[in-house]
Motif scaffolding. Structure first.
Motif, mmCIF file in Angstrom:
data_model
loop_
_atom_site.group_PDB
_atom_site.id
_atom_site.type_symbol
_atom_site.label_atom_id
_atom_site.label_comp_id
_atom_site.label_asym_id
_atom_site.label_seq_id
_atom_site.Cartn_x
_atom_site.Cartn_y
_atom_site.Cartn_z
ATOM 1 N N ALA A 1 -10.205 5.214 28.364
ATOM 2 C CA ALA A 1 -10.760 6.143 27.367
ATOM 3 C C ALA A 1 -11.544 6.845 26.131
ATOM 4 C CB ALA A 1 -9.071 6.582 27.248
ATOM 5 N N CYS A 2 -11.407 5.708 25.569
ATOM 6 C CA CYS A 2 -12.016 5.605 24.165
ATOM 7 C C CYS A 2 -13.885 5.377 24.662
ATOM 8 C CB CYS A 2 -12.170 4.477 23.586
ATOM 9 S SG CYS A 2 -11.709 4.804 21.094
ATOM 10 N N ARG A 3 -14.546 4.689 25.185
ATOM 11 C CA ARG A 3 -15.956 4.410 25.992
ATOM 12 C C ARG A 3 -16.964 5.073 25.385
ATOM 13 N NH1 ARG A 3 -15.707 1.479 30.896
ATOM 14 N NH2 ARG A 3 -14.263 0.427 29.828
ATOM 15 N N GLY B 1 -17.690 -3.930 16.778
ATOM 16 C CA GLY B 1 -15.927 -4.582 16.688
ATOM 17 C C GLY B 1 -14.790 -4.049 17.823
ATOM 18 N N LEU B 2 -13.393 -4.973 17.612
ATOM 19 C CA LEU B 2 -12.384 -4.489 18.588
ATOM 20 C C LEU B 2 -11.873 -2.897 18.426
ATOM 21 C CD1 LEU B 2 -10.294 -5.274 20.491
ATOM 22 C CD2 LEU B 2 -9.354 -6.546 18.732
ATOM 23 N N TYR C 1 0.292 -0.936 0.090
ATOM 24 C CA TYR C 1 -0.211 0.259 0.031
ATOM 25 C C TYR C 1 0.685 1.686 -0.208
ATOM 26 C CZ TYR C 1 -3.223 -3.606 2.337
ATOM 27 O OH TYR C 1 -4.132 -4.457 1.997
ATOM 28 N N ARG C 2 2.186 0.637 -0.031
ATOM 29 C CA ARG C 2 3.377 2.711 -0.312
ATOM 30 C C ARG C 2 2.489 3.204 -1.338
ATOM 31 N NH1 ARG C 2 6.343 -1.181 -3.426
ATOM 32 N NH2 ARG C 2 6.317 -0.364 -5.455
ATOM 33 N N ASP C 3 1.429 3.411 -2.260
ATOM 34 C CA ASP C 3 1.589 4.561 -3.332
ATOM 35 C C ASP C 3 -0.271 4.892 -2.346
ATOM 36 O OD1 ASP C 3 3.293 3.679 -5.039
ATOM 37 O OD2 ASP C 3 2.466 2.570 -6.272
ATOM 38 N N GLU C 4 -0.570 4.698 -1.160
ATOM 39 C CA GLU C 4 -1.590 5.246 -1.143
ATOM 40 C C GLU C 4 -1.168 6.155 0.249
ATOM 41 O OE1 GLU C 4 -4.998 1.934 0.378
ATOM 42 O OE2 GLU C 4 -3.976 0.833 -1.458
ATOM 43 N N ASP C 5 -2.599 7.004 0.475
ATOM 44 C CA ASP C 5 -2.300 8.136 1.942
ATOM 45 C C ASP C 5 -2.984 7.221 2.968
ATOM 46 O OD1 ASP C 5 -1.143 9.616 0.609
ATOM 47 O OD2 ASP C 5 -2.609 10.950 0.088
ATOM 48 N N TYR C 6 -2.146 6.496 3.825
ATOM 49 C CA TYR C 6 -3.510 5.815 4.764
ATOM 50 C C TYR C 6 -3.832 7.424 6.245
ATOM 51 C CZ TYR C 6 -0.616 1.519 4.739
ATOM 52 O OH TYR C 6 -0.361 0.206 4.979
ATOM 53 N N TRP C 7 -4.915 6.570 6.935
ATOM 54 C CA TRP C 7 -5.871 7.366 6.902
ATOM 55 C C TRP C 7 -4.613 8.101 8.634
ATOM 56 C CZ3 TRP C 7 -10.795 9.541 6.790
ATOM 57 C CH2 TRP C 7 -11.631 9.979 7.728
ATOM 58 N N GLY C 8 -5.083 7.058 9.426
ATOM 59 C CA GLY C 8 -3.862 6.997 10.451
ATOM 60 C C GLY C 8 -4.418 8.114 11.213
ATOM 61 N N LYS C 9 -5.523 8.233 11.641
ATOM 62 C CA LYS C 9 -6.693 9.037 12.669
ATOM 63 C C LYS C 9 -7.223 7.897 13.208
ATOM 64 C CE LYS C 9 -8.396 11.968 9.826
ATOM 65 N NZ LYS C 9 -7.626 11.792 8.401
ATOM 66 N N PRO C 10 -8.423 8.497 14.836
ATOM 67 C CA PRO C 10 -9.887 7.212 14.974
ATOM 68 C C PRO C 10 -10.410 7.664 13.905
ATOM 69 C CG PRO C 10 -9.034 9.222 16.316
ATOM 70 C CD PRO C 10 -8.330 9.618 15.164
ATOM 71 N N ALA D 1 -16.681 0.126 17.538
ATOM 72 C CA ALA D 1 -15.988 -0.476 17.516
ATOM 73 C C ALA D 1 -15.384 -0.115 19.158
ATOM 74 C CB ALA D 1 -14.401 -0.301 16.957
ATOM 75 N N ALA D 2 -14.994 -0.929 20.125
ATOM 76 C CA ALA D 2 -15.053 -0.699 21.205
ATOM 77 C C ALA D 2 -13.636 0.294 21.465
ATOM 78 C CB ALA D 2 -14.074 -2.122 22.323
ATOM 79 N N CYS D 3 -12.555 0.313 20.851
ATOM 80 C CA CYS D 3 -11.315 1.006 20.277
ATOM 81 C C CYS D 3 -11.257 1.627 18.953
ATOM 82 C CB CYS D 3 -10.086 0.889 20.869
ATOM 83 S SG CYS D 3 -8.134 1.156 20.606
#
Ligand code: SF4
Length: 216
Positions: free
Chosen positions: A122-124, A49-50, A25-34, A104-106
């Motif tokens: 913290a995410c709940r 989900g988890l 996936y090296r040419d893709e822009d990852y989301w990288g956020k919640p 998801a839980a997290c």
């Protein structure tokens, strides 16, 4: 939520994975956020989900999208009539959900798919907020034990002590109490479970049949 940085370990991991990337996936822009929840705001079925997969939802920005867990889940949801298509490749692939919403839980990808207890706590509030907003939910499907625990904690203050405490088991159904959704539990459709036969396609289809029956 998208700008949340409450968990330093998860923030560091989600951003490092997004920066380093997997070769494929090296040419893709990852989301990288919640990763926010996804689906039908009028849904009667909430799927929990988890957490985002490092190179799945953490890459694509949509729950269960872009990895083998998502392939397994969405193909089952499509067979059961909850998803418009059996595949889920990216946020713009046209997939829609009918009567279902996925959370998801997290919200951030954890190393080794293992969020720590303090990170889950913290995410709940995000899951709690979604559950509050999804007013039509009649069935909650918890995928895996961590999701199961997260759902019970969200509903803990409303659980009726006279009811038996729900136990985690595949395709188990539990009542959370009057006026609360039914809880259905399933093994998580992780590669670890699906490739070892712990969770088969037939076993997973039975879960969604069960859910359909509860909606009748
Ligand atoms: S896991 Fe949840 S609480 Fe922690 S940083 Fe991500 S969005 Fe925020």
């Amino acid at each position: 939520m998208l700008s949340c940085r409450l968990c330093p370990r998860l923030v560091g991991w989600r951003e490092e994975v997004a920066r380093v990337k997997r070769r494929a996936y090296r040419d893709e822009d990852y989301w990288g956020k919640p990763v926010p929840g996804f689906g039908d705001p009028d849904a009667r079925v909430l799927i929990v989900g988890l957490a985002p997969g490092a190179h799945g939802a953490n890459r694509t920005g949509r729950m269960f999208t872009g990895d083998s867990s998502g392939d397994f889940l969405y193909s089952a949801l499509h067979r059961a009539g909850f998803a418009s298509q059996p595949t889920s490749r990216g946020r713009d692939d046209g997939l829609t959900l009918q009567d279902a919403y996925i959370s998801a839980a997290c919200r951030c990808a954890p190393p080794d798919n293992k969020p720590a207890p303090d990170e889950l706590a913290a995410c709940r509030p995000f899951l709690t907020q979604e559950i509050t907003l999804l007013e039509n939910v009649r069935v909650v499907v918890a995928l895996g034990r961590i999701a199961f625990d997260a759902v019970l904690r969200v509903y803990a203050y409303q659980l009726q002590p006279i009811l038996p405490q729900p136990l985690f088991a595949h395709n188990a159904v539990a009542s959370l109490g009057d006026a609360l959704p039914m809880l259905v539990t399933s093994y998580h459709p992780s590669r670890q479970n699906t490739q070892t036969g712990r969770l088969t396609t037939a076993m997973f289809d039975d879960v969604w049949s069960n859910v359909q029956g509860l909606l009748q």
